[in-house]
Design a protein around this motif. Sequence first.
Motif, PDB file in Angstrom:
ATOM      1  N   GLU A  65       1.250  16.548  18.865  1.00  0.00           N
ATOM      2  CA  GLU A  65       1.466  17.137  17.541  1.00  0.00           C
ATOM      3  C   GLU A  65       2.927  17.516  17.416  1.00  0.00           C
ATOM      4  O   GLU A  65       3.663  17.584  18.388  1.00  0.00           O
ATOM      5  CB  GLU A  65       0.591  18.368  17.331  1.00  0.00           C
ATOM      6  N   GLY A  66       3.348  17.760  16.193  1.00  0.00           N
ATOM      7  CA  GLY A  66       4.719  18.184  15.969  1.00  0.00           C
ATOM      8  C   GLY A  66       5.626  17.034  15.599  1.00  0.00           C
ATOM      9  O   GLY A  66       5.192  15.995  15.124  1.00  0.00           O
ATOM     10  N   LYS A  67       6.910  17.249  15.838  1.00  0.00           N
ATOM     11  CA  LYS A  67       7.908  16.253  15.450  1.00  0.00           C
ATOM     12  C   LYS A  67       9.078  16.271  16.415  1.00  0.00           C
ATOM     13  O   LYS A  67       9.247  17.195  17.200  1.00  0.00           O
ATOM     14  CB  LYS A  67       8.411  16.520  14.039  1.00  0.00           C
ATOM     15  N   GLU A 124       4.537  19.789  12.226  1.00  0.00           N
ATOM     16  CA  GLU A 124       4.443  18.386  11.826  1.00  0.00           C
ATOM     17  C   GLU A 124       5.218  18.060  10.559  1.00  0.00           C
ATOM     18  O   GLU A 124       5.387  16.896  10.215  1.00  0.00           O
ATOM     19  CB  GLU A 124       2.971  17.995  11.667  1.00  0.00           C
ATOM     20  N   PRO A 127       7.280  11.634  14.150  1.00  0.00           N
ATOM     21  CA  PRO A 127       6.160  12.430  14.644  1.00  0.00           C
ATOM     22  C   PRO A 127       6.180  12.419  16.173  1.00  0.00           C
ATOM     23  O   PRO A 127       6.606  11.447  16.799  1.00  0.00           O
ATOM     24  CB  PRO A 127       4.926  11.694  14.117  1.00  0.00           C
TER      25      PRO A 127
END
Length: 134
Positions: A117-119, A78, A113
């Motif tokens: 979750e994450g990017k 993230e 984002p």
Amino acid sequence: MPEYALFCPPSDTSPHVARDFVASVLRALRLDALVDAATLCTSELVTNACVHAKGGGSALWLSADPARVRVTVFDGDENLPVIRELTPDGGELGGRGLHLVDALTDGCWGTAPAAPEGKAVWFYLSAANPGLEA
């Protein structure tokens, strides 16, 4: 607009495989002028995902039309990347990747984002301005 996807495991070979994938797709779409800049930028984003994002790898998504190409790399970290400040003597061992992406894309890159979750880290290249001279 054609769209293509590739899973990149957390492996030392992933940047090379991602470069070959992007080059093959762009050549098949007759966007040869974009290949050099797109493969270099892709390599930088996938390398960053392999080095900095812990987890199960990354996903590469490519879309293209005759005017431009967009490459997005998704990973599970993230933390959004930032361009590092470089020292005047240039003695850093790393930290130049996003500088290259920024220069080759004329600043047409960014982060967001990703759900759940994450990017996502993405860039655009224009067929009118391919980023690298042949």
